[in-house]
Design a protein around this motif. Structure first.
Motif, short mmCIF file in Angstrom:
data_model
loop_
_atom_site.label_atom_id
_atom_site.label_comp_id
_atom_site.label_asym_id
_atom_site.label_seq_id
_atom_site.Cartn_x
_atom_site.Cartn_y
_atom_site.Cartn_z
N MET A 1 -8.04 -7.99 9.49
CA MET A 1 -6.65 -7.69 9.86
C MET A 1 -6.59 -6.36 10.58
SD MET A 1 -3.26 -7.44 7.41
CE MET A 1 -3.93 -6.12 6.42
N LYS A 2 -6.12 -6.38 11.81
CA LYS A 2 -5.93 -5.14 12.56
C LYS A 2 -4.60 -4.51 12.16
CE LYS A 2 -4.78 -5.39 16.90
NZ LYS A 2 -4.92 -5.76 18.32
N ILE A 3 -4.62 -3.20 11.94
CA ILE A 3 -3.42 -2.48 11.56
C ILE A 3 -3.08 -1.49 12.67
CG2 ILE A 3 -2.28 -1.07 9.81
CD1 ILE A 3 -4.40 -1.98 7.82
N VAL A 4 -1.86 -1.60 13.19
CA VAL A 4 -1.39 -0.71 14.26
C VAL A 4 -0.31 0.20 13.68
CG1 VAL A 4 -0.36 -0.57 16.54
CG2 VAL A 4 -1.88 -2.49 15.97
N PHE A 5 -0.54 1.51 13.74
CA PHE A 5 0.45 2.48 13.29
C PHE A 5 1.20 3.04 14.50
CE2 PHE A 5 -2.52 2.45 9.78
CZ PHE A 5 -1.72 2.60 8.66
N VAL A 6 2.51 3.21 14.35
CA VAL A 6 3.34 3.73 15.43
C VAL A 6 4.10 4.95 14.92
CG1 VAL A 6 5.13 3.22 17.13
CG2 VAL A 6 3.63 1.38 16.32
N ASN A 7 3.85 6.08 15.54
CA ASN A 7 4.57 7.32 15.21
C ASN A 7 4.42 8.28 16.38
OD1 ASN A 7 6.07 8.87 13.11
ND2 ASN A 7 4.37 10.30 13.36
N ARG A 8 5.40 9.13 16.59
CA ARG A 8 5.41 9.98 17.77
C ARG A 8 4.35 11.08 17.72
NH1 ARG A 8 9.54 13.51 20.38
NH2 ARG A 8 10.39 13.90 18.31
N PHE A 9 3.93 11.48 16.51
CA PHE A 9 2.95 12.55 16.39
C PHE A 9 1.76 12.12 15.54
CE2 PHE A 9 7.05 14.72 17.04
CZ PHE A 9 6.75 15.41 18.21
N ALA B 1 -5.80 10.65 -3.04
CA ALA B 1 -6.57 9.49 -3.49
C ALA B 1 -5.65 8.44 -4.11
CB ALA B 1 -7.64 9.92 -4.48
N LEU B 2 -4.68 8.88 -4.91
CA LEU B 2 -3.74 7.94 -5.53
C LEU B 2 -2.89 7.24 -4.48
CD1 LEU B 2 -2.34 6.69 -7.97
CD2 LEU B 2 -0.89 8.73 -8.10
N ALA B 3 -2.40 8.00 -3.50
CA ALA B 3 -1.57 7.41 -2.45
C ALA B 3 -2.35 6.40 -1.62
CB ALA B 3 -1.00 8.51 -1.54
N LEU B 4 -3.60 6.72 -1.28
CA LEU B 4 -4.42 5.79 -0.51
C LEU B 4 -4.67 4.51 -1.30
CD1 LEU B 4 -7.02 8.18 1.15
CD2 LEU B 4 -5.05 7.10 2.21
N ALA B 5 -4.86 4.64 -2.60
CA ALA B 5 -5.06 3.45 -3.43
C ALA B 5 -3.80 2.58 -3.46
CB ALA B 5 -5.44 3.87 -4.85
N GLN B 6 -2.64 3.22 -3.51
CA GLN B 6 -1.38 2.47 -3.49
C GLN B 6 -1.18 1.77 -2.15
OE1 GLN B 6 1.11 5.82 -4.56
NE2 GLN B 6 1.33 5.11 -6.67
N TRP B 7 -1.52 2.45 -1.06
CA TRP B 7 -1.43 1.82 0.25
C TRP B 7 -2.41 0.65 0.36
CZ3 TRP B 7 1.46 1.55 4.50
CH2 TRP B 7 2.46 2.49 4.68
N ASP B 8 -3.60 0.81 -0.16
CA ASP B 8 -4.59 -0.26 -0.13
C ASP B 8 -4.07 -1.49 -0.88
OD1 ASP B 8 -7.40 -1.05 0.59
OD2 ASP B 8 -7.53 -1.30 -1.58
N GLU B 9 -3.38 -1.25 -1.98
CA GLU B 9 -2.80 -2.36 -2.75
C GLU B 9 -1.73 -3.10 -1.95
OE1 GLU B 9 -0.30 -3.09 -6.90
OE2 GLU B 9 -1.21 -1.13 -6.49
N VAL B 10 -0.85 -2.33 -1.28
CA VAL B 10 0.21 -2.94 -0.48
C VAL B 10 -0.39 -3.75 0.69
CG1 VAL B 10 2.11 -2.45 1.13
CG2 VAL B 10 2.01 -1.30 -1.09
N LEU B 11 -1.38 -3.17 1.36
CA LEU B 11 -2.03 -3.87 2.48
C LEU B 11 -2.71 -5.13 2.00
CD1 LEU B 11 -3.53 -0.79 4.35
CD2 LEU B 11 -1.50 -2.09 4.98
N GLY B 12 -3.27 -5.08 0.79
CA GLY B 12 -3.89 -6.28 0.23
C GLY B 12 -2.88 -7.37 -0.03
N GLN B 13 -1.67 -6.99 -0.46
CA GLN B 13 -0.62 -7.98 -0.68
C GLN B 13 -0.22 -8.64 0.63
OE1 GLN B 13 2.69 -6.38 -2.90
NE2 GLN B 13 1.35 -5.38 -4.39
N VAL B 14 -0.14 -7.84 1.70
CA VAL B 14 0.20 -8.41 3.01
C VAL B 14 -0.89 -9.37 3.45
CG1 VAL B 14 0.61 -7.91 5.44
CG2 VAL B 14 1.60 -6.44 3.67
N ALA B 15 -2.14 -8.97 3.28
CA ALA B 15 -3.26 -9.81 3.71
C ALA B 15 -3.28 -11.13 2.96
CB ALA B 15 -4.58 -9.07 3.51
N ARG B 16 -2.95 -11.08 1.67
CA ARG B 16 -2.95 -12.32 0.87
C ARG B 16 -1.79 -13.24 1.23
NH1 ARG B 16 -4.53 -8.56 -3.08
NH2 ARG B 16 -2.43 -8.34 -3.90
#
Length: 403
Positions: free
Chosen positions: A1-9, A388-403
């Motif tokens: 799964m390719k992830i594209v982030f969009v932000n001005r900075f 580290a905790l925030a990255l783990a939470q993001w990984d969990e959310v991304l895993g839900q999207v992938a599933r």
């Protein structure tokens, strides 16, 4: 799964949203995700700077899109910068996204989620909105010219983009409640707090911080404000307290950063003849471990009517540095609740100069009290706001999207 982030900075820009996005992007890239970043070529406080159009950093592909470079000081110019970013982002997304991709929209520029949601729908991609602040509510609360008339229409577009998303990441419980009040489904709201790099920013004793000596603050009790001096933040209480304490020789107020209100603050300092106020520019990220440790106590302010629309990100870095905080604003706000529960700081109402003066005098007389509250701030950080905790939470959310 390719992830594209969009932000001005984005990196190497050192603004708060850029640092958070950079941490997340590089962390996910190290974990094996295919990452693309669509961002601008500007630097937050240097609009004429133009970064490379394309490069690969930390395993992520960085596309820096063309926009105008009027900067943040002029409202009309900033609006033009926003619209050119919208058009560039739409074009890149239309040509880049494929079915099954995931696109993550932050909230700079405002309403970018609407553009991203439309392109994601056209291309069959999934969407996550990473909400740092809520627009147009902020602009309406600050009475930005012309926004109040079109505010309800803009909000309806924004809400459509939130409903379209798989998830909407919010920063606090009051922000989550704001979305629920707008009838955004609860199962599409996820709470992931912002963070700081707790390995890079650690508590330091004052004597181990070279900036205190370099800035002439070695024997002072330093009351600090670090970060954006923007329209969302309340400064009259701080300046009035500095005026009351101007004859206390060992107390100094230190402003680090810049923003839309900085010029006004500097004029007020000159007009009131305050010789106990010092200004320093934004510090490079590698200096944050020192600059955040310079103050003995940090000030965080937010207009009460903006609670739930913004969560001041400076809180996380200050907590990582093991420094106590005094919040100026709504006593039942997101940050005041954290300070009260963890006993890592104090809160005063906007305009309550007397209470702020008492807290500062007390801490200056008893620095051990400040150190104890700072120790508890770092304990809270390690428990709830580490990278580290925030990255783990993001990984969990991304895993839900992938599933």
């Amino acid at each position: 799964m390719k992830i594209v982030f969009v932000n001005r900075f984005f990196y190497p820009d050192h603004s708060a949203t850029s640092q958070l996005l950079s941490d997340l992007v590089f962390g996910l890239a190290r974990s094996g995700y295919e990452i693309v970043v669509l961002t601008g070529r500007q630097v937050y406080d240097q609009p004429v700077t133009s970064l490379l159009n394309y490069e690969i950093l930390g395993g992520a592909q960085i596309y820096r899109m063309w926009t105008t470079h009027f900067g943040r000081q002029n409202l009309l110019g900033r609006t033009v910068d926003y619209f050119t970013f919208y058009f560039s982002a739409a074009w890149y997304l239309l040509t880049m996204l494929k079915s099954g991709d995931l696109v993550v929209a932050k909230t700079d520029p405002p309403l970018i989620s609407v553009v991203v949601a439309l392109m994601a729908k056209i291309r069959g991609a999934d969407l996550i909105n990473w909400i740092q602040d809520l627009f147009p509510e902020i602009a309406m609360a600050l009475e930005v010219r012309g926004v109040r008339i079109v505010g309800p229409l803009l909000k309806s577009f924004r809400n459509w983009s939130l409903v379209m998303a798989k998830f909407n990441i919010v920063l606090g419980t009051r922000m989550a409640q704001r979305l629920l009040d707008e009838h955004i489904p609860q199962n599409k709201i996820r709470l992931i707090h912002n963070w700081a790099d707790g390995d890079e920013i650690r508590p330091l004793e004052s004597g181990a911080i070279p900036l205190r000596l370099e800035w002439g603050l070695r024997d002072k009790f330093v009351v600090g404000y670090s970060g954006n001096m923007g329209r969302a933040h309340e400064f009259e209480t701080i300046l009035s307290t500095a005026e009351v304490l101007s004859q206390v020789e060992n107390v100094v107020f230190l402003f680090i950063g810049n923003g839309a209100r900085q010029a006004w603050i500097m004029r007020e300092v000159d007009k009131r003849g305050l010789n106990n106020v010092v200004f320093r520019p934004y510090q490079p990220r590698e200096q944050l471990k020192f600059s955040l440790g310079v103050p003995d106590v940090h000030l965080i302010s937010l207009h009460p009517y903006l609670e739930g629309l913004i969560v001041p990100s400076k809180f996380y870095g200050v907590a990582a540095a093991g420094r106590p905080m005094i919040f100026i604003g709504d006593t039942d706000g997101e940050i005041p609740r954290l300070l009260k529960d963890s006993e890592s700081g104090w809160t005063v109402l906007a305009g309550d100069v007397a209470s702020l003066e008492i807290y500062i005098r007390d801490l200056a007389k008893c620095p051990a009290k400040a150190w104890q509250a700072g120790f508890r701030a770092r304990q809270l950080f390690d428990k709830r706001y580490s990278k580290a905790l925030a990255l783990a939470q993001w990984d969990e959310v991304l895993g839900q999207v992938a599933r």
